[in-house]
Design an enzyme around this catalytic site. Structure first.
Site, PDB file in Angstrom:
ATOM      1  N   ASP A  86       9.351 -23.059 119.618  1.00 15.58           N
ATOM      2  CA  ASP A  86      10.073 -22.977 118.015  1.00 15.58           C
ATOM      3  C   ASP A  86      10.325 -22.120 117.479  1.00 15.58           C
ATOM      4  O   ASP A  86       9.551 -20.703 117.778  1.00 15.58           O
ATOM      5  CB  ASP A  86       8.945 -24.064 117.398  1.00 15.58           C
ATOM      6  CG  ASP A  86       6.897 -23.808 117.191  1.00 15.58           C
ATOM      7  OD1 ASP A  86       6.766 -23.133 118.222  1.00 15.58           O
ATOM      8  OD2 ASP A  86       7.174 -23.552 115.361  1.00 15.58           O
ATOM      9  N   GLU A 146       4.300 -23.488 116.158  1.00 20.12           N
ATOM     10  CA  GLU A 146       3.115 -22.090 115.818  1.00 20.12           C
ATOM     11  C   GLU A 146       4.062 -21.178 114.081  1.00 20.12           C
ATOM     12  O   GLU A 146       3.259 -21.375 113.054  1.00 20.12           O
ATOM     13  CB  GLU A 146       3.883 -21.061 116.983  1.00 20.12           C
ATOM     14  CG  GLU A 146       2.437 -20.288 116.693  1.00 20.12           C
ATOM     15  CD  GLU A 146       2.961 -18.461 115.277  1.00 20.12           C
ATOM     16  OE1 GLU A 146       2.418 -18.021 115.017  1.00 20.12           O
ATOM     17  OE2 GLU A 146       4.584 -19.185 115.327  1.00 20.12           O
ATOM     18  N   GLU A 147       5.738 -21.872 114.182  1.00 21.97           N
ATOM     19  CA  GLU A 147       5.630 -21.741 112.544  1.00 21.97           C
ATOM     20  C   GLU A 147       5.606 -22.949 111.902  1.00 21.97           C
ATOM     21  O   GLU A 147       5.932 -22.360 110.187  1.00 21.97           O
ATOM     22  CB  GLU A 147       7.442 -21.641 113.147  1.00 21.97           C
ATOM     23  CG  GLU A 147       7.833 -20.597 113.887  1.00 21.97           C
ATOM     24  CD  GLU A 147       7.784 -19.373 113.379  1.00 21.97           C
ATOM     25  OE1 GLU A 147       7.290 -18.793 112.545  1.00 21.97           O
ATOM     26  OE2 GLU A 147       8.092 -18.013 114.393  1.00 21.97           O
TER      27      GLU A 147
END
Length: 388
Positions: A86, A146-147
């Site tokens: 991502d 993850e972001e």
């Protein structure tokens, strides 16, 4: 396929958190010999690919050495490459379409080129070219979150792997760790993060009658030097001193003639192993003992460190020096990352990847030379771990 070709393909998927956009189907197509596990919740998707090369039983038969150390139940070293597919939104004013990668003057441009599709492309290519002669378990863990919050990403997949007895022994997370040249930095740990909210209580009233009021801002002024920017410990070789930083301060109704009934302070402490939520609470309660207040603390991530003398750190350092002609600095700087979830399971983990000068910025780019060198470093790590 090499790292450049794979990275170009990865960038072409507009995988803004938590969208996966079909990128996992492409990645799975590269590894037909690997077994696959997938999981996810709340729109997040996670992929785990793994392959046991030269199982202990097969290896023993090939070598005609069926001693007790080569029995089928002897587990080979399990090494994992980890990362996220991502990316953050690209924003405006790019010179080119952020999801149509272009090569210009020795650089590959596109959202995620540095953070972290370049690193992922490099370790996928290294994995494709890896052909060990001894028993070895290689895995790849990827997430689409993850972001974002990260609740249903790497953490969730590792919990699933624990249930299946598939947790790796070692892992490299391909975060863009380098500052100026490829190879100048390895993250061997990360600081923890504690968020807090403090409310100092007073008595609201008219400014013309101060004896009838208790202004909490006056109370705050007396303790502010002991809170704002204070070092909570002295750090160590790898951690900077833990520091409390005020992020917001609010009081009053907006009227010039009314004193506030309370003042609210929110803060964050990035901390080393020397400071804990409990020790921070003890410190603040001591500072605030004479003031009416409420205090809330929440730990969003714990600090961790992988020893500088660990096998993984040593092998990675050796390959960086050999390939990049650079001696990496071992450090724990920066924000949180998914490496903390590996550490929580007792997995030896470090982070290494591209230069980070344009992460989350417009015209994000990675040099073609970086991708080539990253692939060589990652392949060298695999080969050395499989031989030692």
């Amino acid at each position: 396929m090499n790292a450049l070709e794979i990275t170009q393909k990865l960038i072409s998927y507009p995988t803004i958190t938590p969208k996966e956009c079909g990128i996992f189907e492409y990645i799975k197509s590269l590894f037909p010999a690997f077994k696959t596990l997938e999981c996810g919740e709340n729109g997040v998707k996670n992929l785990f690919l793994y392959r046991i090369f030269n199982s202990p039983k097969e290896h023993a038969e090939k070598e005609h050495a069926k001693e007790k150390h080569a029995k089928e139940n002897v587990k080979p070293l399990h090494f994992c490459f980890a990362g996220h597919i991502d990316v953050v939104p690209p924003g405006d004013n790019w010179q080119s379409d952020p999801f149509k990668p272009i090569i210009k003057e020795g650089f590959l441009y596109g959202r995620g080129a540095q953070d972290m599709k370049g690193g992922v492309g490099a370790f996928l290519s290294a994995s494709l070219n890896f052909n060990p002669k001894t028993p070895f378990l290689l895995s790849i863990l990827l997430t689409s979150d993850e972001e974002g919050p990260g609740i249903f990403g790497t953490r969730l997949m590792l919990e699933k792997l624990k249930e299946k007895n598939l947790l790796p022994h070692m892992a490299i997370v391909a975060e863009p760790t380098c500052e100026k040249v490829l190879g100048d930095s390895i993250k061997i740990g990360r600081r923890g993060s504690i968020n807090g909210k403090l409310i100092l209580k007073g008595v609201q009233g008219h400014v013309a009658y101060p004896k009838k009021c208790q202004n909490p801002i006056d109370a705050l002024a007396s303790v502010l030097p002991l809170i704002s920017g204070v070092h909570l410990d002295d750090g160590d070789e790898y951690f900077d001193p833990s520091k409390l930083v005020i992020t917001n301060l609010h009081a009053g109704l907006g009227a010039n003639n009314v004193t506030p009934g309370s003042v609210e302070i929110t803060f964050n402490a990035r901390h080393s192993l020397k400071t804990t939520k409990e020790s921070l609470k003890e410190y603040l309660e001591k500072v605030l003992k004479d003031l009416p207040h409420t205090l809330e603390l929440e730990s969003s991530s714990s600090p961790f460190i992988t020893t500088s003398h660990s096998k993984l750190t040593s092998v990675l350092k050796e390959n960086i020096l050999k390939t990049c002609r650079t001696t990496p600095l071992l450090n724990t700087k920066g924000g949180t990352s998914d490496a903390r979830f590996f550490s929580a399971h007792g997995i030896e983990v470090v982070e290494f990847g591209a230069i980070n000068d344009r992460i989350h910025a417009i015209d994000e780019r990675v040099s073609l030379k970086e991708l080539e060198l990253l692939e060589k470093v990652f392949l060298g790590v695999l080969e050395d771990l499989s031989e030692k």
